[in-house]
Design a protein around this motif. Structure first.
Motif, PDB file in Angstrom:
ATOM      1  N   ASP A 118       0.818  -1.218   0.000  1.00 27.84           N
ATOM      2  CA  ASP A 118       0.000   0.000   0.000  1.00 27.84           C
ATOM      3  C   ASP A 118       0.850   1.266   0.000  1.00 27.84           C
ATOM      4  N   ILE A 119       2.130   1.129   0.319  1.00 21.94           N
ATOM      5  CA  ILE A 119       3.017   2.283   0.475  1.00 21.94           C
ATOM      6  C   ILE A 119       4.042   2.373  -0.651  1.00 21.94           C
ATOM      7  N   PHE A 120       4.656   1.232  -0.960  1.00 27.55           N
ATOM      8  CA  PHE A 120       5.775   1.217  -1.899  1.00 27.55           C
ATOM      9  C   PHE A 120       5.361   0.725  -3.280  1.00 27.55           C
ATOM     10  N   GLU A 121       5.999   1.278  -4.278  1.00 23.78           N
ATOM     11  CA  GLU A 121       5.831   0.824  -5.651  1.00 23.78           C
ATOM     12  C   GLU A 121       6.939  -0.182  -5.964  1.00 23.78           C
ATOM     13  N   PRO A 122       6.598  -1.352  -6.508  1.00 25.08           N
ATOM     14  CA  PRO A 122       7.655  -2.288  -6.895  1.00 25.08           C
ATOM     15  C   PRO A 122       8.412  -1.769  -8.114  1.00 25.08           C
ATOM     16  N   SER A 123       9.681  -2.080  -8.195  1.00 21.05           N
ATOM     17  CA  SER A 123      10.500  -1.562  -9.293  1.00 21.05           C
ATOM     18  C   SER A 123      11.015  -2.682 -10.176  1.00 21.05           C
ATOM     19  N   ASP A 124      10.988  -2.437 -11.482  1.00 22.56           N
ATOM     20  CA  ASP A 124      11.547  -3.381 -12.451  1.00 22.56           C
ATOM     21  C   ASP A 124      12.905  -2.927 -12.965  1.00 22.56           C
ATOM     22  N   GLU A 125      13.447  -1.858 -12.388  1.00 23.21           N
ATOM     23  CA  GLU A 125      14.741  -1.359 -12.845  1.00 23.21           C
ATOM     24  C   GLU A 125      15.845  -2.343 -12.452  1.00 23.21           C
ATOM     25  N   ASN A 126      16.655  -2.698 -13.410  1.00 22.92           N
ATOM     26  CA  ASN A 126      17.754  -3.621 -13.161  1.00 22.92           C
ATOM     27  C   ASN A 126      19.087  -2.941 -13.446  1.00 22.92           C
ATOM     28  N   SER A 127      19.911  -2.821 -12.426  1.00 26.09           N
ATOM     29  CA  SER A 127      21.240  -2.245 -12.590  1.00 26.09           C
ATOM     30  C   SER A 127      22.128  -2.791 -11.481  1.00 26.09           C
ATOM     31  N   LEU A 128      23.431  -2.672 -11.677  1.00 27.28           N
ATOM     32  CA  LEU A 128      24.395  -3.153 -10.696  1.00 27.28           C
ATOM     33  C   LEU A 128      25.148  -1.986 -10.078  1.00 27.28           C
ATOM     34  N   LEU A 129      25.678  -2.216  -8.891  1.00 23.71           N
ATOM     35  CA  LEU A 129      26.565  -1.264  -8.234  1.00 23.71           C
ATOM     36  C   LEU A 129      27.999  -1.666  -8.558  1.00 23.71           C
ATOM     37  N   GLN A 130      28.743  -0.770  -9.172  1.00 25.20           N
ATOM     38  CA  GLN A 130      30.137  -1.059  -9.497  1.00 25.20           C
ATOM     39  C   GLN A 130      31.051  -0.262  -8.583  1.00 25.20           C
ATOM     40  N   ILE A 131      31.957  -0.981  -7.921  1.00 21.11           N
ATOM     41  CA  ILE A 131      32.979  -0.361  -7.077  1.00 21.11           C
ATOM     42  C   ILE A 131      34.311  -0.942  -7.512  1.00 21.11           C
ATOM     43  N   GLY A 132      35.135  -0.118  -8.114  1.00 16.25           N
ATOM     44  CA  GLY A 132      36.374  -0.622  -8.676  1.00 16.25           C
ATOM     45  C   GLY A 132      36.077  -1.613  -9.780  1.00 16.25           C
ATOM     46  N   CYS A 133      36.671  -2.798  -9.685  1.00 16.24           N
ATOM     47  CA  CYS A 133      36.440  -3.817 -10.715  1.00 16.24           C
ATOM     48  C   CYS A 133      35.351  -4.808 -10.315  1.00 16.24           C
ATOM     49  N   HIS A 134      34.700  -4.576  -9.172  1.00 12.63           N
ATOM     50  CA  HIS A 134      33.665  -5.491  -8.688  1.00 12.63           C
ATOM     51  C   HIS A 134      32.270  -4.942  -8.968  1.00 12.63           C
ATOM     52  N   LYS A 135      31.365  -5.846  -9.364  1.00 13.71           N
ATOM     53  CA  LYS A 135      29.975  -5.481  -9.627  1.00 13.71           C
ATOM     54  C   LYS A 135      29.064  -6.224  -8.649  1.00 13.71           C
ATOM     55  N   TYR A 136      28.150  -5.460  -8.029  1.00 12.83           N
ATOM     56  CA  TYR A 136      27.281  -6.013  -6.986  1.00 12.83           C
ATOM     57  C   TYR A 136      25.809  -5.936  -7.405  1.00 12.83           C
ATOM     58  N   ALA A 137      25.102  -7.048  -7.224  1.00 13.83           N
ATOM     59  CA  ALA A 137      23.651  -7.080  -7.418  1.00 13.83           C
ATOM     60  C   ALA A 137      23.013  -6.723  -6.083  1.00 13.83           C
TER      61      ALA A 137
END
Length: 260
Positions: A118-137
């Motif tokens: 009732d409060i939040f909208e679900p999101s279909d956006e897909n992206s990763l967090l990149q820090i240096g050479c590492h990518k995080y889901a």
């Protein structure tokens, strides 16, 4: 590279107090590339009354600015409600916000609990967090719960993110304690590691055992699907973890269960 598990006792509605705890934990992290906090750690947790209050949401936004300023020397990933500015759907997103030296990335929850819908909208956006050479889901709470009718065929948000080739899964949670919950939670998280063959970082909210609400037990799974580092149950903790431990070949979990 180090990641820090910031297992804090955030309090619902106490934005100022939660910000102080976030800043203190980030400053305790030693040479860490990323400090990870629980789900909705800025506002303290889910409260439909508070989340419907526009002034409260403004305070949460201001809190992000304070954290970004005070923690500019280390990357932080905090849980916070953010406004849905698309003009469609529910007014807010349940988000994980990454901040470091002026950079800000927002990752939004998709698999919402019933109370959240009732409060939040679900999101279909897909992206990763990149820090240096590492990518995080980056996932939030029930994003990594099994959404398949077949309990033996795991299916969830990670199935979508895996196509982007992440190196590590991160899940920020606010999972409550319960009889045998530490074991069942660990097994649920392990399923994600074994299915996708990549490590997983889980950070949970904590409270005292006397309160019997949130039990902590934040942990990291290595490639073999076993817990290679963990925080204690029912205790505040800031745990620095060198990611070299992810390649551990030990076939035993570095975590003991608790009894209520």
């Amino acid at each position: 590279m180090k990641i820090t598990l910031a297992q804090i006792d955030c309090v619902v509605g106490d934005v100022d107090g939660n910000v102080k705890k976030i800043i203190e934990a980030a400053r305790r992290a030693k040479a860490s590339a990323l400090v990870v906090f629980p789900e909705l750690s800025v506002c303290g947790g889910f409260s439909d009354t508070l989340l419907k209050n526009g002034n409260f949401i403004d305070r949460c936004g201001q809190a992000l600015d304070i954290i970004a300023k005070e923690c500019s020397t280390v990357g932080v990933l905090v849980g916070c409600p953010v406004r849905n500015t698309t003009g469609k759907g529910k007014p807010l997103f349940n988000a994980a916000v990454y901040m470091f030296q002026g950079q800000r990335n927002i990752f939004k929850k998709k698999q919402l609990d019933i109370a959240e819908q009732d409060i939040f909208e679900p999101s279909d956006e897909n992206s990763l967090l990149q820090i240096g050479c590492h990518k995080y889901a980056v996932t939030i709470g029930s994003d990594i719960a099994n959404t398949n009718d077949d309990e033996f065929l795991l299916q969830n948000r990670v199935d979508e993110l895996i196509a982007l080739s992440p190196d590590v899964i991160i899940n920020i949670g606010a999972d409550k304690c319960g009889v045998n919950r530490s074991k069942t939670r660990r097994d649920e998280l392990r399923q994600n590691v074994l299915k996708h063959e990549i490590p997983l970082v889980f950070v949970n909210k904590v409270a005292s055992k006397k309160e019997a609400t949130f039990d902590g037990g934040s942990m990291i799974f290595g490639y073999e699907g076993y817990v290679v580092a963990s925080a204690p149950f029912f205790e505040k903790a800031v745990v620095d973890v060198n990611l070299e431990c992810l390649i551990s070949m030990r076939h035993v979990d570095e975590q003991q269960d608790y009894v209520l």
